[in-house]
Design a protein around this motif. Structure first.
Motif, short mmCIF file in Angstrom:
data_model
loop_
_atom_site.label_atom_id
_atom_site.label_comp_id
_atom_site.label_asym_id
_atom_site.label_seq_id
_atom_site.Cartn_x
_atom_site.Cartn_y
_atom_site.Cartn_z
N ALA A 196 50.11 20.94 11.46
CA ALA A 196 49.85 21.90 10.58
C ALA A 196 50.29 23.23 11.11
N ALA A 197 50.62 24.17 10.07
CA ALA A 197 51.16 25.47 10.53
C ALA A 197 50.17 26.45 11.17
N THR A 198 48.99 26.31 10.32
CA THR A 198 47.85 27.09 10.87
C THR A 198 46.51 26.37 10.96
N PHE A 199 45.63 26.86 11.79
CA PHE A 199 44.57 25.92 11.93
C PHE A 199 43.31 27.01 12.00
N PRO A 200 42.27 26.85 11.34
CA PRO A 200 41.32 27.82 11.03
C PRO A 200 40.43 27.87 12.43
N PHE A 201 40.62 27.34 13.47
CA PHE A 201 39.94 27.55 14.36
C PHE A 201 40.66 28.30 15.72
N LYS A 202 41.71 28.88 15.32
CA LYS A 202 42.42 29.57 16.25
C LYS A 202 42.50 31.16 15.77
N LYS A 203 42.44 31.75 16.70
CA LYS A 203 42.34 33.33 16.58
C LYS A 203 43.83 33.90 16.13
N VAL A 204 44.56 33.39 17.01
CA VAL A 204 46.10 33.60 16.69
C VAL A 204 47.00 32.69 16.28
N GLN A 205 47.39 32.50 15.32
CA GLN A 205 48.19 31.40 14.79
C GLN A 205 49.54 31.44 15.31
N ILE A 206 50.35 30.15 15.48
CA ILE A 206 51.22 30.05 16.23
C ILE A 206 52.58 30.89 15.48
N ALA A 207 52.39 30.94 14.45
CA ALA A 207 53.59 31.63 13.52
C ALA A 207 53.47 33.12 13.91
N ASP A 208 52.13 33.69 14.15
CA ASP A 208 52.07 34.91 14.59
C ASP A 208 52.62 35.35 15.85
N LYS A 209 52.24 34.45 16.70
CA LYS A 209 52.62 34.64 18.21
C LYS A 209 54.26 34.33 18.25
N TYR A 210 54.77 33.35 17.82
CA TYR A 210 56.34 32.85 18.01
C TYR A 210 56.84 33.28 16.49
N PRO A 211 57.09 34.45 16.01
CA PRO A 211 57.65 34.41 14.72
C PRO A 211 58.91 33.80 14.40
N LYS A 212 58.93 33.08 13.22
CA LYS A 212 60.29 32.53 12.89
C LYS A 212 61.48 33.17 12.58
N GLY A 213 62.50 32.50 13.07
CA GLY A 213 63.79 33.18 12.76
C GLY A 213 64.11 34.45 13.77
N GLN A 214 63.22 34.50 14.46
CA GLN A 214 63.54 35.79 15.64
C GLN A 214 63.81 35.02 16.76
N SER A 215 65.14 35.35 17.28
CA SER A 215 65.32 34.61 18.56
C SER A 215 64.84 35.27 19.76
N ARG A 216 63.86 34.50 20.21
CA ARG A 216 63.19 35.20 21.25
C ARG A 216 63.44 34.72 22.63
N GLY A 217 64.45 33.99 22.75
CA GLY A 217 65.17 33.40 24.07
C GLY A 217 64.09 32.53 24.82
N ARG A 218 64.33 32.49 25.80
CA ARG A 218 63.48 31.40 26.91
C ARG A 218 62.35 32.18 27.07
N GLN A 219 60.87 31.48 26.75
CA GLN A 219 59.90 32.38 27.14
C GLN A 219 59.16 31.94 28.62
N TRP A 220 59.96 31.01 29.02
CA TRP A 220 59.14 30.36 30.00
C TRP A 220 60.32 30.29 31.37
N LYS A 221 59.72 30.14 32.45
CA LYS A 221 60.57 29.76 33.53
C LYS A 221 60.25 28.60 34.23
N HIS A 222 61.10 27.80 34.92
CA HIS A 222 60.75 26.61 35.57
C HIS A 222 59.99 26.93 36.87
N LEU A 223 59.40 25.67 37.17
CA LEU A 223 58.20 25.98 38.30
C LEU A 223 58.85 26.67 39.44
#
Lengths: 1033, 124
Positions: free
Chosen positions: B13-40
């Motif tokens: 599901a897109a939203t969960f009631p138990f979360k404080k920050v929903q994933i859509a707010d954290k990673y907004p859609k349509g916005q290219s955010r590049g790579r958020q992570w690095k390899h180990l």
């Protein structure tokens, strides 16, 4: 867990009180979540995320865990691979981790909030960034009240389940293999980055390379299944290989087959007799009908023609018999212009009638006959001819001459041929061998030329199979020679225009360009034809003479024929798994097979044992209860193989016992759940408040001191905070001063150390110098080190080092310390004190060389030696070392400062004698260690001495010391040599006994009782040297 | 969404009631955010292992050292012990039969076999 399994949502989330922790085993392959205190995890799914595109709506969706392949048809997975938040065994992709946690909490039935403490497993020594991001996620996104800290250190936690200190875990987890001791000793951990993941991947790759046609069927899931079902660990890998190499039957027995779905192609039955007859009859009937139709048509035509002919003949008769006027009237009626015309019509009709009736119309004779009068006008004189006929005549003459010329040429060629034939025949008869040789040479030359031309036309043809993928495949490469030429012409034509004067078309040849450009201009085989015919002729000749000759052209002709397509059988759809069954799990024992340069799991046990600096008795005890857990321990044969592997590293006949965990897959979760349910859990958590106060710095070591000094006002649970927990761990991390086995009572015993307060003081000074020296070794600080640093200047460093200095065992509880930094140090060190007595001070010792876990106790020993011999240097070696002059000048100063505050009555003599005692101790220890090893080999003293020196050199080499340390080591050598010289004078005494006396003489308590020992020492240059020397002698 | 997909709840599901920050707010859609992570590997480099005290266990120094045994060489194709190496493809092979096979292998397969033991030539 079958593939495609989807966990159901739990319903009783609200029924748990908010204090019940949620336990998550966040394994690299499987995510398990459940409640503390329960026996089984509530929800378990594969720890993967896919983000495919929904086909009909086009939106990107998130799918966590395994999926039903039948439902995946609604999604477009082409642009999304299956992803895991793990890199090796560390979580690095927190977006995917969030999806997984979402799914996990959702399945557990969370509705309004996740109001429970969380206990989550992680890998050993998880890097702090991963830990920080994970708690950030849990605290900020899910609002978790607290996170279990303890499992931030360990995965399986089986120590709690088994309640025994001796449990030792070989965790063959999905990505890594670990060793832990029950009460976890992080320092004795060992990890090799090979696990079940690699086994599956290796199997999949091997099979898809072996069966490239079926690589689509060899999926990850299938490989996993095959691994679980068929893989085993060979007890002796090499002999198992030999079985597969030499013993076919046994190998066949051990080979497993996987039959891919295969539908046999429909077999065509030969048609029966009746069928054939029926078909033939049908065909015959159809043929007959066609024939009938044709016959009917022909007879109709014949009838028509006959009718016309009779009419025409009748007309002719009428005309013959009729008058002039009557004839015109008849002609007018009939539509013919003249009698002549009617005649020709009759002729035509007769001919077609004859043709229709299937008779030969005698055209041949006519053609032959007309050969002469083909050109009827040629012989007729020009005067009699009309202008049109003249033109016709010219044409005829031209035609005639060309045909005649052609005929003549043909004849001449035939004659030439005959002549050449005759000559060749003569040559052949003259010397058949030479002739054959010539023919062959000519043949090969010609065939080469023909081949080359063909190749040019086809653009080089194919290279051999190995290289067909190399080289460019640009546009130019695909064109054949003719096409290339055409392109060249076109481009040159395109670019030549407009350059200078346009002269195109002034010459006739220019226009030929268009012919060349035309697309179907591939027929430039004129010369080729000649060559080919010549080739054929020569080939036939050679064949006449040499029946074994194989015509290359024919041979080549045969190969391009497509090989007869073999019908595929079930065999082709069968994947055999023979050697792979044990080859793949073998990578756990030999990671080098997949290019990982690390020790295998059996060897890791020995490494772990070595890193665990305990004495042999403890190791032996540990080896009797080795627990093997993790998914890979389920592979058959794992335990016996591991046992035989570990045995190789253990002493002969030493006890060894391996136990496999009852349920290796969920043991880790169970351990965590039991721990979370226990009362200990409360002490091992850190809360949202902690997180709010410190942020993620809580996890970074650099700020640790800042937190710990604040401890007084910090909210603590049961007197513990997360950092203390960490500190506590350090107690189990052995100090660099791990006890070496010493044959005699050393000042290490509480007795010895307590009766020598001065010794402690000297040592504390020595510590300071060593500390300075240590900093000199660090390139970033004090590159140009000067010894001006006294205690006050040193405070800050001392202070810092308290943070990451190695924890020391409380060997010298009564050592004195600088008053300026005493409270700080005390605060830091007191938590690490092993001593039961609360000591007023604790002294920190910076290891001389930083002890990495790579090097073992000998390294520690080296530190010890160097540390103590440093004091020797300070006290005795002034004339020798110019480099250390500053130290020597400066050295006593801090000592004096200290005396000033503490014990002014102490004399330098005492200090020196103590220092010398330390040297003696050090040398004795060296002697005893080396002698212990050497005595059994009956090595004489000279060799022993050499051994000591080489041992020292080895350490020098290993530790790569700086310039100062080299000088220092020379001092040691000097001291060792002196000692030996002294001993050589009284060889009759047992070495150790003598040394003991030498040593004990320096202990002030017994000085009176023991006789002075003649020892050659370096002359001392201090004011007290005389006294010191006199005491000695 | 198809009914069976909805029924199995396979899509998160897109939203969960138990979360404080929903994933859509954290990673907004349509916005290219590049790579958020690095390899180990990069993360470990960034963590600067040299700054850590070497006498405390950390992620890097608990790794096992190379094996003390000399590495055995196995045939890349068959898995038997391999006394030979093909100088052209660098593949190890057990006997002449395998050698023939190796020489018939297309380059791609050679590289894949080499990649199995981390010896492939990676062109960048």
């Amino acid at each position: 867990m079958p593939s495609g399994y989807r966990p159901d949502r739990e319903t009783d989330f609200a029924g748990f009180p908010s204090t019940t922790p949620i336990v998550i085993d966040n394994g690299a392959s499987t995510f398990r979540i459940g409640w503390a205190g329960e026996a089984e995890p509530r929800v378990a799914f594969r720890n993967i995320v896919q983000r495919p595109r929904h086909r009909s709506s086009g939106e990107t969706v998130t799918v966590v865990g395994d999926t039903d392949p039948a439902l995946m048809k609604y999604f477009d997975c082409t642009r999304s691979a299956i992803r895991s938040p793990f890199d090796d065994d560390v979580v690095y992709q927190f977006e995917y981790m969030e999806y997984i946690l979402d799914f996990g909490f959702d399945r557990l039935g969370a509705t309004s909030e996740v109001g429970h403490p969380i206990l989550m497993t992680e890998c050993e020594c998880n890097p702090s960034f991963s830990r920080a991001r994970m708690s950030e996620l849990l605290f900020e996104t899910y609002g978790v009240p607290s996170i279990g800290n303890d499992t931030y250190l360990f995965v399986p936690l089986l120590s709690i389940v088994h309640g025994s200190f001796e449990v030792r875990i070989v965790d063959a987890k999905d990505v890594s293999s670990y060793f832990l001791k029950g009460e976890p000793v992080l320092g004795a951990c060992c990890r090799t980055n090979v696990g079940g993941f690699h086994i599956t991947d290796f199997l999949r790759q091997l099979l898809s390379l072996k069966y490239p046609y079926h690589s689509a069927s060899i999926t990850w899931e299938k490989a996993e299944e095959l691994k679980k079902e068929h893989c085993y660990v060979a007890l002796d890998y090499m002999s198992e290989l030999q079985i597969f190499k030499n013993n076919k039957e046994e190998a066949e027995e051990k080979t497993r087959y996987w039959q891919l779905p295969w539908v046999p192609p429909p077999v065509e039955e030969p048609p029966s007799e009746e069928e054939l007859a029926r078909k033939a009859a049908l065909k015959e009937k159809a043929g007959q009908r066609l024939r009938d139709m044709a016959a009917a048509k022909r007879s109709q035509k014949i009838a028509e023609l006959e009718k016309q002919l009779s009419y025409l003949e009748e007309l002719m008769e009428q005309l013959d018999g009729a008058e002039e006027e009557e004839a015109t009237a008849i002609l007018g009626r009939s539509g013919y212009l003249s009698q002549q015309e009617i005649k020709s019509a009759i002729l035509k009709a007769t001919q077609s009638l004859r043709k229709a009736k299937g008779e030969s119309n005698g055209n041949e004779e006519k053609a032959d006959a007309s050969g002469v009068d083909k050109y009827p006008l040629v012989s007729v004189p020009d005067e009699t001819l009309t202008p049109e006929q003249l033109k016709e005549k010219k044409k005829q003459i031209l035609l005639k001459t060309t045909t005649e010329g052609r005929m003549r040429a043909k004849q001449r060629r035939a004659e030439e041929e005959a002549l050449r034939e005759k000559q060749e025949e003569e040559r052949r008869l003259e010397n058949p061998e030479l002739y054959l040789e010539e023919l062959r040479a000519r043949y090969s030359e010609l065939s080469d030329r023909v081949d080359q031309r063909k190749r040019q036309k086809l653009n080089g043809g194919k290279t051999n199979g190995n290289h067909n993928s190399s080289g460019g495949v640009g546009r130019g490469e695909r064109l054949n020679a003719a096409q290339k030429e055409r392109m060249r012409l076109l481009t040159s034509a395109a670019f030549d225009r407009g350059k200078g004067e346009d002269t195109f078309g002034t010459r006739d040849e220019d226009w030929l360009v268009y012919k060349k450009m035309s697309k179907d201009n591939d027929d430039d085989d004129d010369g080729n034809d000649d060559d080919e015919s010549e080739l054929a002729r020569i080939a036939s000749k050679i064949q006449d003479m040499d029946p074994t000759f194989v015509n290359k052209a024919e041979a080549v002709q045969q190969t391009p024929e497509p090989p007869k397509v073999r019908t595929l059988t079930a065999e082709d759809y069968r994947i055999s798994i023979g050697i792979e069954r044990f080859r793949c799990p073998e990578i756990l024992f030999q990671p080098g097979m997949i290019g990982i340069d690390q020790a295998g799991i059996d060897e890791m046990v020995s490494i772990s044992l070595r890193r665990l600096m305990e004495d042999e008795a403890v190791k032996e005890r540990l080896c009797q209860s080795i627990l093997v857990t993790g998914g890979c321990s389920l592979i058959p044969g794992m335990i016996p193989r591991l046992e035989s592997g570990i045995r190789q590293f253990r002493p002969y006949l030493s006890p060894l016992k391996l136990v496999r965990a009852a349920d290796p897959l969920i043991d880790a979760w169970r351990g965590a759940a039991a721990f979370a349910a226990s009362s200990k859990f409360g002490r091992h958590t850190f809360s949202l408040a902690d997180y709010r106060e410190h942020g993620e710095n809580l996890f970074h070591r650099k700020l640790k001191r800042g937190i710990s000094t604040k401890r007084g006002d910090h909210p603590v649970q049961n007197g513990q905070n997360p950092v203390d927990e960490w500190e506590e761990q350090q107690r189990y991390w052995p100090s660099p001063r791990a006890p070496p086995v010493s044959p005699m009572g050393s000042p290490r015993t509480p007795n010895g150390s307590q009766k020598k307060p001065v010794l402690g003081k000297v040592k504390s000074k020595a510590k300071k110098w060593m500390h300075l020296l240590h900093h000199k070794k660090k390139p970033q600080e004090d590159m140009m080190w000067t010894p001006r640093a006294g205690p006050s200047a040193d405070d800050s460093k001392e202070h810092n080092d308290a943070d990451y200095g190695s924890p020391s065992t409380a060997r010298h509880p009564h050592s004195s310390c600088e008053s300026a930094c005493a409270p700080e140090v005390f605060l830091e060190a007191s938590s690490r004190q092993n001593s039961p007595l609360p000591s007023p001070t604790a002294h920190k010792e910076q290891p001389y060389f930083k002890v990495s876990s790579r090097f073992e106790s000998e390294m520690k020993e080296a530190n010890e030696m160097l540390r103590e011999s440093k004091q020797l240097r300070v006290n005795t070696t002034k004339p020798k070392t110019v480099t250390f002059a500053p130290i020597l000048e400066q050295g006593p100063e801090p000592v004096k400062n200290d005396w000033h505050s503490k014990e002014l009555s102490e004399t330098a003599t005492e200090i020196f004698s103590h220092a010398y005692a330390i040297v003696c101790e050090a040398v004795l220890r060296m002697v005893s260690i080396i002698q212990g090893a050497m005595s059994s080999y009956n090595i004489d003293r000279r060799q022993m001495l050499e051994k000591i020196v080489s041992f020292k050199r080895y350490m020098m080499l290993k530790l790569a010391p700086g310039e100062g340390d080299k000088v220092l080591s020379e001092v040691i050598t000097e001291a060792v040599l002196d000692m030996f010289d002294a001993w050589c004078e009284n060889v009759e005494r047992p070495l150790v006994q003598r040394a003991k006396e030498v040593y004990s003489w320096f202990l002030p308590e017994r000085r009176e009782e023991l006789p002075p020992v003649p020892l050659s020492t370096h002359p001392c240059v201090y004011e007290d040297a005389e006294e010191f020397y006199s005491l000695e002698n | 969404m198809e009914s069976e997909v909805v029924k199995t709840e396979m899509v998160l599901a897109a939203t969960f009631p138990f979360k404080k920050v929903q994933i859509a707010d954290k990673y907004p859609k349509g916005q290219s955010r590049g790579r958020q992570w690095k390899h180990l590997r990069l993360l470990l480099q960034a963590a600067d292992a040299t700054s850590l005290p070497p006498d405390r266990p950390n992620y890097l120094n608990i790794q096992s050292p190379p094996s003390i045994y000399p590495p055995k060489r196995y045939c890349d194709i068959t898995g038997f012990e391999a006394p030979y190496v093909d100088p052209r493809t660098k593949l190890r092979y057990a006997d002449p039969e395998v050698f023939k096979q190796i020489r018939m292998l297309p380059d791609e397969y050679v590289q894949r076999y080499l990649a199995l033991r981390n010896a492939a030539v990676v062109l960048r």
